[in-house]
Design a protein around this motif. Sequence first.
Motif, PDB file in Angstrom:
ATOM      1  N   UNK A  30       0.913  -1.250   0.149  1.00  0.00           N
ATOM      2  CA  UNK A  30       0.153  -0.075  -0.151  1.00  0.00           C
ATOM      3  C   UNK A  30       1.052   1.319   0.128  1.00  0.00           C
ATOM      4  N   UNK A  31       1.892   1.256   0.862  1.00  0.00           N
ATOM      5  CA  UNK A  31       2.686   2.279   0.755  1.00  0.00           C
ATOM      6  C   UNK A  31       3.397   2.770  -0.256  1.00  0.00           C
ATOM      7  N   UNK A  56      -6.807   2.359   4.746  1.00  0.00           N
ATOM      8  CA  UNK A  56      -6.145   1.295   4.003  1.00  0.00           C
ATOM      9  C   UNK A  56      -4.627   0.928   5.032  1.00  0.00           C
ATOM     10  N   UNK A  57      -4.148   2.025   4.968  1.00  0.00           N
ATOM     11  CA  UNK A  57      -2.647   1.903   5.570  1.00  0.00           C
ATOM     12  C   UNK A  57      -2.844   1.527   6.998  1.00  0.00           C
ATOM     13  N   UNK A  58      -3.694   1.954   7.718  1.00  0.00           N
ATOM     14  CA  UNK A  58      -4.055   1.920   9.063  1.00  0.00           C
ATOM     15  C   UNK A  58      -4.606   0.354   9.427  1.00  0.00           C
ATOM     16  N   UNK A  59      -5.434  -0.073   8.516  1.00  0.00           N
ATOM     17  CA  UNK A  59      -5.641  -1.468   8.628  1.00  0.00           C
ATOM     18  C   UNK A  59      -4.647  -2.434   8.489  1.00  0.00           C
ATOM     19  N   UNK A  60      -3.793  -2.115   7.526  1.00  0.00           N
ATOM     20  CA  UNK A  60      -2.503  -2.954   7.064  1.00  0.00           C
ATOM     21  C   UNK A  60      -1.554  -2.873   8.465  1.00  0.00           C
ATOM     22  N   UNK A  61      -1.435  -1.551   9.030  1.00  0.00           N
ATOM     23  CA  UNK A  61      -0.426  -1.475  10.225  1.00  0.00           C
ATOM     24  C   UNK A  61      -1.028  -2.045  11.274  1.00  0.00           C
ATOM     25  N   UNK A  62      -2.249  -2.011  11.475  1.00  0.00           N
ATOM     26  CA  UNK A  62      -2.845  -2.864  12.624  1.00  0.00           C
ATOM     27  C   UNK A  62      -2.530  -4.317  12.628  1.00  0.00           C
ATOM     28  N   UNK A  63      -2.793  -4.746  11.360  1.00  0.00           N
ATOM     29  CA  UNK A  63      -2.476  -6.415  10.903  1.00  0.00           C
ATOM     30  C   UNK A  63      -1.256  -6.581  11.213  1.00  0.00           C
ATOM     31  N   UNK A  64      -0.115  -5.789  11.013  1.00  0.00           N
ATOM     32  CA  UNK A  64       1.304  -6.131  11.160  1.00  0.00           C
ATOM     33  C   UNK A  64       1.654  -6.173  12.633  1.00  0.00           C
ATOM     34  N   UNK A  65       1.039  -4.968  13.448  1.00  0.00           N
ATOM     35  CA  UNK A  65       1.168  -4.957  14.854  1.00  0.00           C
ATOM     36  C   UNK A  65       0.578  -6.161  15.342  1.00  0.00           C
ATOM     37  N   UNK A  66      -0.711  -6.457  15.036  1.00  0.00           N
ATOM     38  CA  UNK A  66      -1.200  -7.708  15.865  1.00  0.00           C
ATOM     39  C   UNK A  66      -0.419  -8.890  15.643  1.00  0.00           C
ATOM     40  N   UNK A  67      -0.027  -9.159  14.428  1.00  0.00           N
ATOM     41  CA  UNK A  67       0.797 -10.174  14.258  1.00  0.00           C
ATOM     42  C   UNK A  67       2.252 -10.389  14.934  1.00  0.00           C
TER      43      UNK A  67
END
Length: 163
Positions: A27-28, A64-75
């Motif tokens: 995304x970035x 969209x970037x926030x959702x992707x960031x959140x997914x990476x952090x949760x993982x």
Amino acid sequence: MGARSSGRARARDVLAAVTLWIPLAAVATTWLVWRDNLPSDLPRQWGSHGVSSTWPTWMAIALFALVCLGSGLIATFALREGAAPTRRKTFLWSGFAAGLATGGWLLIAGSTITSGPGTEPQVGAWPLLLMALLGYGLIPFMLAHRWVAAEPACWGSSSHAGV
């Protein structure tokens, strides 16, 4: 489980978590490459006669970037030792969210870029990419080590009869 297999299991889990940062990178990167060619508003919804509503480009990329960031952090947080029993499911659902966000961004921004400046975006085959990315969660899920509960120790005989 021996130290050798434990190290391999940990490496698999770390690799699975790393794959959940790839959607944010996609995304970035596409935003950085496309940002000068994107209009100030992107399509948000298409109707039977074309684009029926829009939203600011900054809002789209932020969401969209926030959702992707959140997914990476949760993982990444799922790599904690205490998260082992639910780690694969966490990777699966985080991957679904990241894949959906990445697919949504690529559908909206990609269709705008490929349609050219000053023309109404045509969806084309972009929804196929969105559908494929919905399954992104399967990648980290399959990579991650399957957690197995340790069997309780039995006192007494080696037979489990009567226990």
